[in-house]
Scaffold this active site. Structure first.
Site, PDB file in Angstrom:
ATOM      1  N   SER A 183      52.352  34.796  42.234  1.00  0.00           N
ATOM      2  CA  SER A 183      52.315  34.944  40.325  1.00  0.00           C
ATOM      3  C   SER A 183      53.631  35.299  39.426  1.00  0.00           C
ATOM      4  O   SER A 183      53.204  34.837  38.282  1.00  0.00           O
ATOM      5  CB  SER A 183      50.952  35.505  40.437  1.00  0.00           C
ATOM      6  OG  SER A 183      49.973  35.318  40.432  1.00  0.00           O
ATOM      7  N   TYR A 197      46.947  41.141  36.000  1.00  0.00           N
ATOM      8  CA  TYR A 197      46.490  40.864  36.283  1.00  0.00           C
ATOM      9  C   TYR A 197      45.239  41.279  34.402  1.00  0.00           C
ATOM     10  O   TYR A 197      45.072  41.538  33.961  1.00  0.00           O
ATOM     11  CB  TYR A 197      45.420  40.390  37.189  1.00  0.00           C
ATOM     12  CG  TYR A 197      46.219  39.987  38.367  1.00  0.00           C
ATOM     13  CD1 TYR A 197      46.141  38.773  38.346  1.00  0.00           C
ATOM     14  CD2 TYR A 197      46.981  40.411  39.391  1.00  0.00           C
ATOM     15  CE1 TYR A 197      47.545  37.678  39.147  1.00  0.00           C
ATOM     16  CE2 TYR A 197      47.730  39.750  40.178  1.00  0.00           C
ATOM     17  CZ  TYR A 197      47.922  38.714  40.445  1.00  0.00           C
ATOM     18  OH  TYR A 197      48.583  37.757  41.172  1.00  0.00           O
ATOM     19  N   VAL A 236      50.138  38.379  44.411  1.00  0.00           N
ATOM     20  CA  VAL A 236      49.619  38.223  45.939  1.00  0.00           C
ATOM     21  C   VAL A 236      50.640  38.862  46.573  1.00  0.00           C
ATOM     22  O   VAL A 236      50.054  39.459  47.816  1.00  0.00           O
ATOM     23  CB  VAL A 236      48.312  37.870  45.700  1.00  0.00           C
ATOM     24  CG1 VAL A 236      47.522  37.910  44.844  1.00  0.00           C
ATOM     25  CG2 VAL A 236      48.809  36.696  46.183  1.00  0.00           C
ATOM     26  N   LYS A 259      55.324  32.952  37.644  1.00  0.00           N
ATOM     27  CA  LYS A 259      54.837  31.726  36.412  1.00  0.00           C
ATOM     28  C   LYS A 259      55.136  32.534  35.497  1.00  0.00           C
ATOM     29  O   LYS A 259      55.012  31.636  34.200  1.00  0.00           O
ATOM     30  CB  LYS A 259      52.761  32.411  35.835  1.00  0.00           C
ATOM     31  CG  LYS A 259      52.130  32.339  37.546  1.00  0.00           C
ATOM     32  CD  LYS A 259      50.771  33.167  37.262  1.00  0.00           C
ATOM     33  CE  LYS A 259      49.682  32.714  38.212  1.00  0.00           C
ATOM     34  NZ  LYS A 259      48.524  33.629  38.041  1.00  0.00           N
ATOM     35  N   TYR A 302      51.852  23.542  41.719  1.00  0.00           N
ATOM     36  CA  TYR A 302      51.783  25.274  41.612  1.00  0.00           C
ATOM     37  C   TYR A 302      51.895  25.400  43.800  1.00  0.00           C
ATOM     38  O   TYR A 302      52.910  26.542  43.082  1.00  0.00           O
ATOM     39  CB  TYR A 302      50.473  24.890  41.208  1.00  0.00           C
ATOM     40  CG  TYR A 302      50.002  26.376  41.081  1.00  0.00           C
ATOM     41  CD1 TYR A 302      49.847  26.923  40.213  1.00  0.00           C
ATOM     42  CD2 TYR A 302      48.496  26.601  41.900  1.00  0.00           C
ATOM     43  CE1 TYR A 302      49.857  28.312  40.092  1.00  0.00           C
ATOM     44  CE2 TYR A 302      48.286  28.156  41.280  1.00  0.00           C
ATOM     45  CZ  TYR A 302      49.055  29.404  40.471  1.00  0.00           C
ATOM     46  OH  TYR A 302      48.098  30.206  41.158  1.00  0.00           O
TER      47      TYR A 302
END
Length: 305
Positions: A61, A241, A259, A64, A189
């Site tokens: 992530s 998060y 993660v 992103k 992705y």
């Protein structure tokens, strides 16, 4: 600085016992939960490292941040935020709950999975391969690492087991949020999450953002100060998060976790930080990495607040 980092790594390494390695992506289960490493690169280009900083892991992530940057560069902020919101969420990063809530017409922000999948659909290119190559080349430029590449095993593992992400993508398509072919968007992705990095690579990403979108070593302006600021703001409000509020209070640095155990942090005008510790807490953040960066922020007075 080196002595301080060595002390903090050893102080926090035991915290890994309180977490567990991500296992819902089978290829991530191979990580050693006791690994902990850090890299700091300051605005003079000096690099400080400690622990297992050379260990390779997938960016997950943390990617992103840069996919958002590229989508804004490709389409403009106004168009991007027609498809993705700007608000933090108290839900898990992979939750679909808010997408089905009355009055919600798009993912709440680009740092949750639904938002990041929508962002991947906005990256320009003739097909998924061209879109990913553009994104990968941008990562290579920002990290100053031309050897940066895809971890094929993790990519295949994510593609085979990413059922919830696939469900989100088809729901977003049904809502009119996702542009293009669903499977092609998902391919971008899954690949962006599977780029293999180390602590030095993600510290360079943090440094790039701290330097307002400019490569420190070459002086090349890759993006505008405004876009870099947007990315850092999302890191503060949504980057850890549904622990982002607590992290802002306890650490006070723009940061993004993944993660696989990475934490990328950017201290504006001061430094980029890359941390790796694959044992995660229940929110999906590195347990030992969180402790390490909290101690570091306190020792060096890094909080931006």
């Amino acid at each position: 600085m080196k002595r301080l980092l060595d002390e903090l790594v050893e102080k926090n390494r035991h915290l890994a016992n309180k977490g567990r390695v991500a296992d819902y992506i089978p290829a991530l289960k191979k990580a050693n939960p006791e690994d902990l490493g850090i890299c700091i690169i300051d605005m003079k280009g000096k690099t400080y490292t400690s622990g297992d900083y050379k260990t390779k892991f997938t960016i997950q992530s943390i990617s992103k941040t840069i996919s958002l940057m590229l989508a804004i560069m490709d389409n403009g902020a106004e168009e991007v935020f027609k498809k993705v919101g700007m608000e933090p969420t108290g839900d898990a990063f992979n939750s679909m709950y808010k997408l089905e809530t009355e009055g919600v017409s798009k993912p709440l922000n680009p740092m949750i999975n639904a938002g990041a999948i929508a962002i991947a659909s906005l990256i320009k290119g003739e097909n998924s391969e061209e879109k990913f190559v553009r994104l990968l080349n941008l990562f290579r430029k920002i990290t100053c690492n031309e050897k940066l590449d895809l971890n094929e095993e993790v990519y295949i593992s994510e593609k085979r087991t990413g059922h919830k992400n696939r469900a989100m993508a088809y729901l977003l398509k049904d809502m009119g949020v996702l542009k293009g072919d669903v499977e092609e968007v998902l391919d971008v992705y899954f690949k962006q999450c599977s780029i293999e990095v180390d602590c030095i690579d993600i510290a360079n990403i943090g440094l790039f953002l701290a330097n307002r979108g400019k490569i420190l070593t070459t002086g090349e302006v890759v993006t505008t100060d405004h876009i870099a600021r947007i990315v850092k703001t999302f890191m503060v409000t949504c980057g850890m998060y549904n622990s982002s509020g607590e992290f802002a209070i306890r650490v006070g640095i723009p940061a993004k976790s993944g993660v696989a155990g990475g934490i990328m942090a950017s201290v504006p005008h001061r430094m980029g930080i890359g941390i790796y510790g694959p044992a995660l807490d229940e929110k999906g953040n590195s347990v030992a990495g969180y402790g390490l960066i909290e101690d570091l922020s306190r020792k060096l007075n890094l909080s931006i607040f």
